[in-house]
Design a protein around this motif. Structure first.
Motif, PDB file in Angstrom:
ATOM      1  N   SER A   1       2.062   6.779   4.075  1.00  0.00           N
ATOM      2  CA  SER A   1       2.366   5.446   4.593  1.00  0.00           C
ATOM      3  C   SER A   1       2.624   4.508   3.429  1.00  0.00           C
ATOM      4  O   SER A   1       1.890   4.527   2.436  1.00  0.00           O
ATOM      5  N   THR A   2       3.660   3.696   3.532  1.00  0.00           N
ATOM      6  CA  THR A   2       3.937   2.676   2.519  1.00  0.00           C
ATOM      7  C   THR A   2       4.359   1.400   3.221  1.00  0.00           C
ATOM      8  O   THR A   2       4.961   1.445   4.299  1.00  0.00           O
ATOM      9  N   GLY A   3       4.033   0.259   2.624  1.00  0.00           N
ATOM     10  CA  GLY A   3       4.467  -1.001   3.198  1.00  0.00           C
ATOM     11  C   GLY A   3       3.613  -2.167   2.763  1.00  0.00           C
ATOM     12  O   GLY A   3       2.501  -1.985   2.253  1.00  0.00           O
TER      13      GLY A   3
ATOM     14  N   GLN B   1       0.829  -1.217   0.000  1.00  0.00           N
ATOM     15  CA  GLN B   1       0.000   0.000   0.000  1.00  0.00           C
ATOM     16  C   GLN B   1       0.858   1.260   0.000  1.00  0.00           C
ATOM     17  O   GLN B   1       1.922   1.306   0.613  1.00  0.00           O
ATOM     18  N   ARG B   2       0.352   2.269  -0.705  1.00  0.00           N
ATOM     19  CA  ARG B   2       0.921   3.619  -0.663  1.00  0.00           C
ATOM     20  C   ARG B   2      -0.239   4.563  -0.393  1.00  0.00           C
ATOM     21  O   ARG B   2      -1.097   4.773  -1.249  1.00  0.00           O
ATOM     22  N   PHE B   3      -0.276   5.109   0.816  1.00  0.00           N
ATOM     23  CA  PHE B   3      -1.342   6.028   1.215  1.00  0.00           C
ATOM     24  C   PHE B   3      -0.767   7.432   1.329  1.00  0.00           C
ATOM     25  O   PHE B   3       0.076   7.681   2.182  1.00  0.00           O
ATOM     26  N   GLY B   4      -1.249   8.333   0.493  1.00  0.00           N
ATOM     27  CA  GLY B   4      -0.920   9.743   0.632  1.00  0.00           C
ATOM     28  C   GLY B   4      -2.162  10.483   1.081  1.00  0.00           C
ATOM     29  O   GLY B   4      -2.543  11.508   0.506  1.00  0.00           O
TER      30      GLY B   4
ATOM     31  N   TYR C   1      -5.789  -2.883   7.014  1.00  0.00           N
ATOM     32  CA  TYR C   1      -4.849  -1.791   7.289  1.00  0.00           C
ATOM     33  C   TYR C   1      -5.619  -0.477   7.325  1.00  0.00           C
ATOM     34  O   TYR C   1      -6.568  -0.282   6.560  1.00  0.00           O
ATOM     35  N   SER C   2      -5.202   0.410   8.230  1.00  0.00           N
ATOM     36  CA  SER C   2      -5.793   1.750   8.275  1.00  0.00           C
ATOM     37  C   SER C   2      -4.715   2.765   8.633  1.00  0.00           C
ATOM     38  O   SER C   2      -3.711   2.444   9.279  1.00  0.00           O
TER      39      SER C   2
END
Length: 276
Positions: free
Chosen positions: A42-44, A14-17, A30-31
């Motif tokens: 967040s990335t991972g 995941q890549r959350f911007g 995941y949150s």
């Protein structure tokens, strides 16, 4: 795409911007919420075998929310999901050598979300197909909690969370592990834990509890209920989206609070709630 792995290990990178949630098989895996979402992202890799339970086709949803203190998603916010499978059987390094993408990436529109539309939430979704060498005894046949009155369910769930809060507040790692044994058993099978890995998992919990950190207070009017897993799972979450149960960070300037994600289910109507 088929594979010939003995112990396939599925994950989503995941890549959350933005603030956001990731669901697999209608289960939150995941949150990313709270003040840590104000800048950066967040990335991972997020392992998902434990949410899949068995071979088949499953819906994956990435849900974008505004960053902390924002009311809408901006055109700069982003989310992308890559889908990997690897072989878990073999010497150290096998997973890294065998990992490949088994499904195309999904992401928010390539040119960004329109600046002329105020999105309070935006979803990206796809369907994946997986092959697993097991059928896990998870929550598939548990009680459909969505049929209960929400007020009654909330009271039951809060009572369980409050019990767990007191266990964590007293730093009773043994009791915490005992209450979590059903979840641990499922994860051990889903991720093919060796005896060494099982011991490492328990050691990690003991190290966290051993710091004797303070709990972040948990107030009933600052929590909301979430039912998921096609009605079979339930959890409490704070109104800001962060976990209900968390230790205060030992280094708040550099690290967020230590959050504990807890999902509950009922094996049958006569049994009480338990962690899964």
């Amino acid at each position: 795409m088929q594979h010939n792995f003995l112990k396939p290990y599925y994950s989503i990178y995941q890549r959350f911007g933005c603030s956001g949630e990731l669901y697999v098989n209608d289960v939150l895996v995941y949150s990313f919420f709270g003040d840590r979402t104000q800048e950066g992202g967040s990335t991972g890799a997020v392992p998902i075998n434990n949410a899949l339970l068995e071979s088949g086709k499953y819906k994956v949803i990435g849900r974008m929310f505004p960053r902390f203190s924002n009311e809408t998603i901006t055109e700069e916010d982003y989310m992308s999901l890559d889908f990997h499978v690897a072989e878990a059987e073999g010497p150290l390094g096998t997973m890294k050598k065998t990992r490949y993408k088994f499904h195309p990436r999904i992401e928010q529109p390539w040119d960004g979300l329109s600046e002329n539309i105020n999105y309070p939430v935006f979803e990206i979704a796809t369907e994946i197909e997986v092959e697993l060498p097991f059928v896990l005894d998870g929550w598939q046949n548990s009680v459909d909690l969505s049929k209960m009155k929400e007020e009654k369910l909330f009271e039951e769930v809060f009572a369980f969370y409050n019990q767990l809060y007191l266990v964590m507040e007293s730093h009773n790692v043994g009791k915490y592990l005992e209450l979590s044994k059903e979840k641990m058993k499922l994860q051990e099978k889903a991720f093919y834990f060796s005896e060494e890995r099982k011991a490492s998992f328990q050691k990690g919990a003991m190290q966290i509890f051993g710091q004797e950190l303070q709990m972040v207070p948990m107030k009933k009017d600052e929590l909301r209920i979430q039912v998921m897993g096609h009605g079979k799972l339930v959890r409490l979450v704070r109104l800001d989206g962060t976990e209900a149960l968390k230790f205060k960070s030992p280094d708040p300037e550099n690290h967020s609070d230590i959050e504990f994600e807890v999902k509950l289910h009922k094996r049958d109507a006569k049994k009480g709630l338990s962690i899964i």
